[in-house]
Design an enzyme around this catalytic site. Structure first.
Site, PDB file in Angstrom:
ATOM      1  N   ASP A  27      33.103 -39.527   5.515  1.00 50.11           N
ATOM      2  CA  ASP A  27      33.305 -38.191   4.974  1.00 50.11           C
ATOM      3  C   ASP A  27      32.156 -37.797   4.038  1.00 50.11           C
ATOM      4  OD1 ASP A  27      34.593 -35.820   4.668  1.00 50.11           O
ATOM      5  OD2 ASP A  27      36.182 -36.567   3.362  1.00 50.11           O
ATOM      6  N   ASN A  75      40.133 -31.988  13.854  1.00 48.02           N
ATOM      7  CA  ASN A  75      38.803 -31.392  13.651  1.00 48.02           C
ATOM      8  C   ASN A  75      38.517 -30.195  14.572  1.00 48.02           C
ATOM      9  OD1 ASN A  75      37.127 -34.517  12.733  1.00 48.02           O
ATOM     10  ND2 ASN A  75      37.879 -32.867  11.426  1.00 48.02           N
TER      11      ASN A  75
HETATM   12  C1  FPP Z   1      33.149 -35.660   7.882  1.00 51.30           C
HETATM   13  O1  FPP Z   1      32.302 -34.970   6.997  1.00 51.30           O
HETATM   14  C2  FPP Z   1      32.434 -36.044   9.090  1.00 51.30           C
HETATM   15  C3  FPP Z   1      32.781 -35.719  10.363  1.00 51.30           C
HETATM   16  C4  FPP Z   1      33.956 -34.903  10.695  1.00 51.30           C
HETATM   17  C5  FPP Z   1      31.977 -36.132  11.516  1.00 51.30           C
HETATM   18  C6  FPP Z   1      31.318 -37.481  11.455  1.00 51.30           C
HETATM   19  C7  FPP Z   1      30.334 -37.562  12.550  1.00 51.30           C
HETATM   20  C8  FPP Z   1      29.124 -38.184  12.476  1.00 51.30           C
HETATM   21  C9  FPP Z   1      28.660 -38.943  11.306  1.00 51.30           C
HETATM   22  C10 FPP Z   1      28.172 -38.104  13.621  1.00 51.30           C
HETATM   23  C11 FPP Z   1      28.607 -38.614  14.953  1.00 51.30           C
HETATM   24  C12 FPP Z   1      29.178 -39.989  14.964  1.00 51.30           C
HETATM   25  C13 FPP Z   1      28.935 -40.922  15.909  1.00 51.30           C
HETATM   26  C14 FPP Z   1      29.753 -42.186  15.913  1.00 51.30           C
HETATM   27  C15 FPP Z   1      27.867 -40.800  16.909  1.00 51.30           C
HETATM   28  P1  FPP Z   1      32.704 -33.488   6.548  1.00 51.30           P
HETATM   29  O2  FPP Z   1      32.038 -32.546   7.479  1.00 51.30           O
HETATM   30  O3  FPP Z   1      34.182 -33.376   6.481  1.00 51.30           O
HETATM   31  O4  FPP Z   1      32.066 -33.421   5.133  1.00 51.30           O
HETATM   32  P2  FPP Z   1      32.596 -32.573   3.889  1.00 51.30           P
HETATM   33  O5  FPP Z   1      33.898 -33.186   3.467  1.00 51.30           O
HETATM   34  O6  FPP Z   1      31.525 -32.783   2.874  1.00 51.30           O
HETATM   35  O7  FPP Z   1      32.718 -31.151   4.337  1.00 51.30           O
END
Ligand code: FPP
Length: 262
Positions: A27, A75
């Site tokens: 996250d 998501n």
């Molecule tokens: C949460 O951060 C992250 C995600 C929903 C996506 C995670 C995906 C990756 C790191 C890339 C792809 C992964 C692989 C395994 C190839 P957020 O967007 O909720 O962050 P925030 O809380 O700061 O808004």
């Protein structure tokens, strides 16, 4: 909240067991980008670099399974453009990283409801899984369109079908039977659950499987998470006493090495 002060000197791992299975909620990508005045997708792209570092760090330490929460069932509610970026990133990571995973003897598995993805992505997932299926150095399990409740509901549905067909008595449905019908019954449960980004939630990740996991929360944003941060989380894990329902005295007497049921 488990302590994870940033900026500590290098972490020394003790000569104690390391987790067999580590599960991570990655996250903080969006906030990381925002802090730099960039769009959210910039953070997701940077997050892929952390994925690479953590996969390699776990592989070097001899972790058997690493599960990463890449995309939750919830998501899809994000803006369409961000969902598109996440799908593209997933697709390009599969394309680019499979060779590297193969070289490192890592086998890739994807858990979640794949019917929700495009046919092309589903094909690519299947190809990547087949290409790495023979590797036995580590399992990298990517949870995509995954939800812990979905996983448990699927297991219930499979058991109910067998019961309705007369193949299974309802009395035979116990914890083991549910477990055996979850998405990865052959893998050990996570020993260590890590969430970056400062939120103190499990967010419908591996609900059943995390029943006895040690939880570790850090305010560090996912794109900043590196090998040293991984070692810090494992060092914290090594200080915990895992009791699995027993008393501290029993554990110290050496009788609680495996999870007791219940
Ligand atoms: C949460 O951060 C992250 C995600 C929903 C996506 C995670 C995906 C990756 C790191 C890339 C792809 C992964 C692989 C395994 C190839 P957020 O967007 O909720 O962050 P925030 O809380 O700061 O808004």
């Amino acid at each position: 909240m488990s302590g994870a002060d940033q900026g500590d000197p290098a972490v020394i791992l003790e000569d104690r067991p390391i987790p067999r299975h580590i599960a991570i909620i990655m996250d903080g990508n969006g906030r990381w980008a925002k802090q730099r005045g960039k769009p959210r997708h910039f953070g997701h792209r940077e997050g892929v670099k952390s994925v690479r570092r953590v996969v390699e760090g776990c592989r070097i330490l001899g972790v058997e399974v690493l599960t990463l929460f890449a995309f939750s069932s919830e998501n899809w509610k994000r803006p369409q453009q961000e969902v598109g970026v996440l799908m593209d990133l997933f697709m390009s990571a599969l394309r680019k990283e499979v060779k590297r995973l193969d070289r490192n003897n890592v086998s890739l598995r994807v858990v979640g409801e794949r019917g929700g993805f495009s046919e092309k992505l589903q094909r690519q997932i299947g190809d990547a899984e087949r290409a790495t299926a023979g590797n036995d150095g580590m399992v990298l399990q990517v949870a995509a369109n995954y939800g812990g409740r979905w996983d448990i509901a699927e297991a219930a549905r499979k058991l109910a079908r067998r019961a309705a067909a007369g193949e299974l008595s309802p009395e035979a449905i116990d914890e083991q039977a549910v477990n055996d019908n979850l998405s990865s019954p052959d893998l050990p449960d996570p020993d260590l659950f890590i969430r970056t980004g400062g939120e103190l939630r499990i967010s419908n990740f591996l609900l059943w499987q995390c029943a006895y996991s040690e939880l570790y929360f850090t305010p560090m944003l996912w794109p900043d998470f590196d090998e040293e941060a991984l070692h810090r989380a494992i060092a914290d894990f090594q200080q915990r006493q895992r009791r699995f329902g027993k008393t501290g005295e029993q554990v110290e007497g050496g009788s609680a090495s495996t999870p007791a049921q219940g």
